[in-house]
Motif scaffolding. Structure first.
Motif, PDB file in Angstrom:
ATOM      1  N   ILE A  20       0.999  -1.234  -0.007  1.00 24.32           N
ATOM      2  CA  ILE A  20      -0.143  -0.091   0.014  1.00 24.32           C
ATOM      3  C   ILE A  20       0.924   1.197   0.079  1.00 24.32           C
ATOM      4  O   ILE A  20       1.657   1.296   0.944  1.00 24.32           O
ATOM      5  CB  ILE A  20      -1.018   0.004   1.314  1.00 24.32           C
ATOM      6  N   SER A  21       0.696   2.114  -0.859  1.00 29.60           N
ATOM      7  CA  SER A  21       1.320   3.279  -1.127  1.00 29.60           C
ATOM      8  C   SER A  21       0.328   4.501  -0.741  1.00 29.60           C
ATOM      9  O   SER A  21      -0.633   4.678  -1.803  1.00 29.60           O
ATOM     10  CB  SER A  21       2.167   3.533  -2.262  1.00 29.60           C
ATOM     11  N   PHE A  22       0.686   5.492   0.064  1.00 33.18           N
ATOM     12  CA  PHE A  22      -0.142   6.688   0.034  1.00 33.18           C
ATOM     13  C   PHE A  22       0.672   7.953  -0.674  1.00 33.18           C
ATOM     14  O   PHE A  22       1.879   8.075  -0.306  1.00 33.18           O
ATOM     15  CB  PHE A  22      -0.166   7.105   1.467  1.00 33.18           C
ATOM     16  N   THR A  23      -0.074   8.710  -1.499  1.00 31.21           N
ATOM     17  CA  THR A  23       0.482   9.573  -2.213  1.00 31.21           C
ATOM     18  C   THR A  23       0.844  10.966  -1.447  1.00 31.21           C
ATOM     19  O   THR A  23       2.175  11.260  -1.693  1.00 31.21           O
ATOM     20  CB  THR A  23      -0.743  10.175  -3.359  1.00 31.21           C
ATOM     21  N   VAL A  24       0.268  11.249  -0.459  1.00 30.22           N
ATOM     22  CA  VAL A  24       0.224  12.372   0.079  1.00 30.22           C
ATOM     23  C   VAL A  24       1.209  12.019   1.594  1.00 30.22           C
ATOM     24  O   VAL A  24       1.796  12.976   2.130  1.00 30.22           O
ATOM     25  CB  VAL A  24      -0.833  13.110   0.273  1.00 30.22           C
ATOM     26  N   GLN A  63      -8.947   2.933   1.883  1.00 24.34           N
ATOM     27  CA  GLN A  63      -9.345   4.294   1.911  1.00 24.34           C
ATOM     28  C   GLN A  63     -10.649   4.755   2.982  1.00 24.34           C
ATOM     29  O   GLN A  63     -10.264   5.544   3.634  1.00 24.34           O
ATOM     30  CB  GLN A  63     -10.043   4.787   0.620  1.00 24.34           C
ATOM     31  N   GLN A  64     -11.515   4.083   3.168  1.00 25.09           N
ATOM     32  CA  GLN A  64     -12.495   4.268   3.906  1.00 25.09           C
ATOM     33  C   GLN A  64     -11.897   4.145   5.434  1.00 25.09           C
ATOM     34  O   GLN A  64     -12.148   4.591   6.621  1.00 25.09           O
ATOM     35  CB  GLN A  64     -13.676   3.246   3.895  1.00 25.09           C
ATOM     36  N   ALA A  65     -10.890   3.213   5.679  1.00 22.50           N
ATOM     37  CA  ALA A  65     -10.221   2.868   6.988  1.00 22.50           C
ATOM     38  C   ALA A  65      -9.319   4.311   7.215  1.00 22.50           C
ATOM     39  O   ALA A  65      -9.326   4.346   8.561  1.00 22.50           O
ATOM     40  CB  ALA A  65      -9.357   1.509   6.843  1.00 22.50           C
ATOM     41  N   TYR A  66      -8.756   4.576   6.497  1.00 22.93           N
ATOM     42  CA  TYR A  66      -7.894   5.878   6.744  1.00 22.93           C
ATOM     43  C   TYR A  66      -8.626   7.254   6.755  1.00 22.93           C
ATOM     44  O   TYR A  66      -8.057   8.350   6.966  1.00 22.93           O
ATOM     45  CB  TYR A  66      -6.648   5.958   5.820  1.00 22.93           C
ATOM     46  N   ARG A  67      -9.840   7.183   6.299  1.00 20.31           N
ATOM     47  CA  ARG A  67     -10.770   8.540   6.435  1.00 20.31           C
ATOM     48  C   ARG A  67     -10.597   9.146   7.688  1.00 20.31           C
ATOM     49  O   ARG A  67     -10.606  10.699   7.712  1.00 20.31           O
ATOM     50  CB  ARG A  67     -12.212   8.422   5.879  1.00 20.31           C
ATOM     51  N   GLY A  68     -10.553   8.519   8.725  1.00 20.18           N
ATOM     52  CA  GLY A  68     -10.319   9.184  10.055  1.00 20.18           C
ATOM     53  C   GLY A  68      -9.042   9.890  10.313  1.00 20.18           C
ATOM     54  O   GLY A  68      -8.771  10.830  11.196  1.00 20.18           O
ATOM     55  N   HIS A  71      -7.485  13.302   5.337  1.00 16.12           N
ATOM     56  CA  HIS A  71      -8.579  14.166   4.747  1.00 16.12           C
ATOM     57  C   HIS A  71      -9.134  13.401   3.460  1.00 16.12           C
ATOM     58  O   HIS A  71     -10.329  12.909   3.505  1.00 16.12           O
ATOM     59  CB  HIS A  71      -8.225  15.422   4.423  1.00 16.12           C
ATOM     60  N   ASP A  72      -8.338  13.019   2.544  1.00 19.19           N
ATOM     61  CA  ASP A  72      -8.761  12.561   1.233  1.00 19.19           C
ATOM     62  C   ASP A  72      -7.506  11.440   0.822  1.00 19.19           C
ATOM     63  O   ASP A  72      -6.927  11.709  -0.080  1.00 19.19           O
ATOM     64  CB  ASP A  72      -9.017  13.489   0.077  1.00 19.19           C
ATOM     65  N   PRO A  73      -7.627  10.466   1.541  1.00 17.65           N
ATOM     66  CA  PRO A  73      -6.569   9.548   1.285  1.00 17.65           C
ATOM     67  C   PRO A  73      -6.290   8.831  -0.309  1.00 17.65           C
ATOM     68  O   PRO A  73      -7.385   8.251  -0.720  1.00 17.65           O
ATOM     69  CB  PRO A  73      -6.898   8.276   2.281  1.00 17.65           C
TER      70      PRO A  73
END
Length: 193
Positions: A20-24, A63-68, A71-73
């Motif tokens: 899993i890679s997050f852009t921001v 994405q739903q798990a990291y919404r908390g 802001h916009d994963p």
């Protein structure tokens, strides 16, 4: 014909490895292994049930798990390692075993990959087993002897991941161990010479 989708999307299974890679937020990047119970442990987000999800569904779940936390994963998911698609050939072939399903293979080709029929094989009753779900298995009886002699390869079934091809033993080889075989000594009289 045996039913089922021809080219379904890959679904996650235990022991698959996903990156899993997050852009921001690269601090949340991680490589995960699907546990035997079908869950992964996400950094700071907890357990997530992933078994049976395809990669698009898995991306949405992450994405739903990291919404908390974000802001916009924006998440990119890559399948790093997985249980390779396979088929099994058993019974009266030269090299019974489990083989990787790397391309479109038919039952006749699978028998050849397994070394071909041995002397005890019953060519006319090859059985294809295909699991439909946890409780149901479809079977198909194929006469490879007739197919190969009559160029009827259109009837040859294409394999799907997890299929089992079984070649039974012919009737003659089942009883041959109980029948005495004549030898030269039985027909010659040593006193004659």
């Amino acid at each position: 014909m045996l039913g089922g989708e021809r080219r379904p999307l890959y679904r996650l299974r235990p022991s698959d490895i996903v990156e899993i890679s997050f852009t921001v937020a690269p601090e949340f990047n991680q490589t995960l292994t699907v546990q035997p119970d079908g869950y992964v442990m996400l950094k700071d987000a907890g357990m997530l049930a992933v078994q049976g999800l395809n990669l698009a569904e898995f991306t949405t779940a992450v994405q739903q798990a990291y919404r908390g936390y974000l802001h916009d994963p924006q998440v990119a998911v890559a399948l790093k390692d997985f249980d390779r698609p396979y088929f099994v050939v058993g019974g009266q072939v030269e090299r019974p075993g489990k083989y990787e399903l790397r391309s479109d293979i038919t039952v006749a080709e699978a028998v050849q990959i397994a070394g071909g029929f041995n002397a005890q094989a019953k060519h006319s009753q090859v059985i294809l087993f295909r699991r439909v779900d946890d409780d149901l298995v479809e079977t198909r009886l194929l006469n490879l002897k007739k197919m190969l002699k009559g160029n009827g390869l259109k009837e040859d079934a294409h394999l799907q991941p997890g299929d089992l091809v079984f070649v039974p033993q012919n009737a003659l080889s089942k009883i041959s161990r109980f029948v005495t075989r004549p030898t030269v000594g039985m027909y010659t009289n040593p006193l004659q010479f």
